[in-house]
Motif scaffolding. Structure first.
Motif, short mmCIF file in Angstrom:
data_model
loop_
_atom_site.label_atom_id
_atom_site.label_comp_id
_atom_site.label_asym_id
_atom_site.label_seq_id
_atom_site.Cartn_x
_atom_site.Cartn_y
_atom_site.Cartn_z
N GLN A 110 -9.87 -18.27 42.57
CA GLN A 110 -10.46 -18.23 41.51
C GLN A 110 -11.15 -17.44 40.51
O GLN A 110 -11.25 -17.21 40.01
N THR A 111 -11.54 -16.61 42.01
CA THR A 111 -12.54 -16.15 41.59
C THR A 111 -12.12 -14.12 41.24
O THR A 111 -12.27 -14.09 40.24
N LYS A 112 -10.62 -14.18 42.14
CA LYS A 112 -9.92 -13.35 42.26
C LYS A 112 -8.91 -12.80 40.93
O LYS A 112 -9.03 -11.81 40.23
N LYS A 113 -8.52 -13.91 40.09
CA LYS A 113 -7.75 -14.28 39.51
C LYS A 113 -8.08 -14.21 38.24
O LYS A 113 -7.85 -14.34 36.95
N ALA A 114 -9.13 -14.65 38.02
CA ALA A 114 -9.98 -15.50 36.61
C ALA A 114 -9.93 -14.25 36.01
O ALA A 114 -9.25 -14.92 34.96
N LEU A 115 -9.85 -13.44 35.77
CA LEU A 115 -9.44 -12.15 34.17
C LEU A 115 -8.12 -12.31 34.04
O LEU A 115 -7.65 -12.02 33.30
N GLU A 116 -7.50 -11.90 34.88
CA GLU A 116 -5.89 -11.91 35.13
C GLU A 116 -5.23 -12.96 34.36
O GLU A 116 -4.89 -12.86 33.19
N VAL A 117 -6.18 -14.47 34.65
CA VAL A 117 -5.83 -15.32 33.93
C VAL A 117 -6.06 -15.82 32.59
O VAL A 117 -5.16 -15.72 31.23
N LEU A 118 -7.06 -14.76 32.32
CA LEU A 118 -7.68 -15.14 30.70
C LEU A 118 -7.24 -13.86 29.73
O LEU A 118 -6.23 -14.74 29.03
N HIS A 119 -6.82 -12.39 30.44
CA HIS A 119 -5.91 -11.70 29.74
C HIS A 119 -4.03 -12.94 29.87
O HIS A 119 -3.42 -12.30 28.50
N TRP A 120 -3.62 -13.23 30.73
CA TRP A 120 -2.73 -13.94 30.37
C TRP A 120 -2.33 -14.63 29.13
O TRP A 120 -1.32 -14.72 28.46
N MET A 121 -3.80 -16.35 28.99
CA MET A 121 -3.90 -16.78 28.34
C MET A 121 -3.51 -16.28 26.50
O MET A 121 -3.19 -17.24 25.72
N ARG A 122 -4.31 -15.16 26.74
CA ARG A 122 -4.32 -14.48 25.64
C ARG A 122 -3.35 -13.65 24.95
O ARG A 122 -3.08 -13.46 23.36
N GLU A 123 -1.93 -13.49 25.65
CA GLU A 123 -0.92 -12.45 25.35
C GLU A 123 0.21 -13.58 24.61
O GLU A 123 -0.35 -15.46 24.66
#
Length: 89
Positions: free
Chosen positions: A76-89
């Motif tokens: 949850q903490t280490k992948k949060a930014l990656e997830v947000l970036h993926w969701m914006r794509e």
């Protein structure tokens, strides 16, 4: 151990054994990215992967990813930014 001692684990086990009211393979959703840490003590990687594979049987909409060295909270903490970036794509 958890604050609830073993009661939390027993409750999760009971809940996972009863009907969810739907079949995993009937999930019709947008693409899902599922991260699972190799040191997660709540659910094994094998069980999580099997669940994703069952849900993927027909629609193939889950991108399951194993992450070495992370546990449930670490994902949850280490992948949060990656997830947000993926969701914006």
């Amino acid at each position: 151990m958890t604050r609830q001692k073993s009661a939390g684990y027993h409750n999760d086990f009971k809940l996972s054994q009863r009907s969810w009211g739907f079949n995993l393979e009937d999930i019709n959703a947008n693409p899902i990215r599922w991260y699972h840490g190799t040191v997660d003590t709540n659910t094994s990687c094998e069980a999580a992967r099997a669940t994703a594979q069952l849900a993927n049987r027909y629609r193939r909409n889950i991108d399951y990813r194993t992450v070495e060295g992370l546990d449930h909270g670490g994902i949850q903490t280490k992948k949060a930014l990656e997830v947000l970036h993926w969701m914006r794509e």
